[in-house]
Design a protein around this motif. Sequence first.
Motif, short mmCIF file in Angstrom:
data_model
loop_
_atom_site.label_atom_id
_atom_site.label_comp_id
_atom_site.label_asym_id
_atom_site.label_seq_id
_atom_site.Cartn_x
_atom_site.Cartn_y
_atom_site.Cartn_z
N ARG A 13 -3.73 6.10 -5.57
CA ARG A 13 -4.35 4.90 -5.01
C ARG A 13 -3.42 4.17 -4.06
O ARG A 13 -3.85 3.64 -3.04
CB ARG A 13 -4.78 3.96 -6.13
CG ARG A 13 -5.99 4.42 -6.85
CD ARG A 13 -6.44 3.37 -7.81
NE ARG A 13 -7.52 3.85 -8.64
CZ ARG A 13 -8.05 3.17 -9.62
NH1 ARG A 13 -7.59 1.97 -9.90
NH2 ARG A 13 -9.03 3.67 -10.32
N GLY A 60 -4.34 3.69 -0.26
CA GLY A 60 -4.42 2.31 0.21
C GLY A 60 -3.47 2.04 1.36
O GLY A 60 -3.84 1.39 2.36
N VAL A 68 -4.21 -6.27 -1.76
CA VAL A 68 -4.71 -5.15 -2.54
C VAL A 68 -4.03 -5.11 -3.91
O VAL A 68 -4.68 -4.86 -4.93
CB VAL A 68 -4.51 -3.83 -1.77
CG1 VAL A 68 -4.81 -2.63 -2.63
CG2 VAL A 68 -5.40 -3.82 -0.54
N TRP A 76 -6.12 -3.16 -7.36
CA TRP A 76 -6.61 -1.86 -6.94
C TRP A 76 -5.59 -0.74 -7.13
O TRP A 76 -5.95 0.42 -7.12
CB TRP A 76 -7.05 -1.89 -5.49
CG TRP A 76 -8.29 -2.70 -5.26
CD1 TRP A 76 -9.05 -3.32 -6.19
CD2 TRP A 76 -8.91 -2.97 -4.00
NE1 TRP A 76 -10.10 -3.97 -5.60
CE2 TRP A 76 -10.04 -3.77 -4.27
CE3 TRP A 76 -8.62 -2.63 -2.71
CZ2 TRP A 76 -10.87 -4.23 -3.25
CZ3 TRP A 76 -9.46 -3.07 -1.71
CH2 TRP A 76 -10.57 -3.86 -1.98
#
Length: 61
Positions: free
Chosen positions: A6, A10, A50, A55
Amino acid sequence: MVSKIRVLLGMLVLLALALGAIGLLAVMKADAIWFTIIPLGILVIGASVVQSLGWFNKKDG
């Protein structure tokens, strides 16, 4: 814990946004200082937003 996939995805999205901003600045013939401020701002502020939204965290279970 932090999910490495992730984080990688990201940051790649944020990098693409920063490169797009560089392209737009080049088309607009902006001053040189903006080529530093805008992309770094996108990366730093984007990553902190983020991260604060959670996330990058792995889901337990």
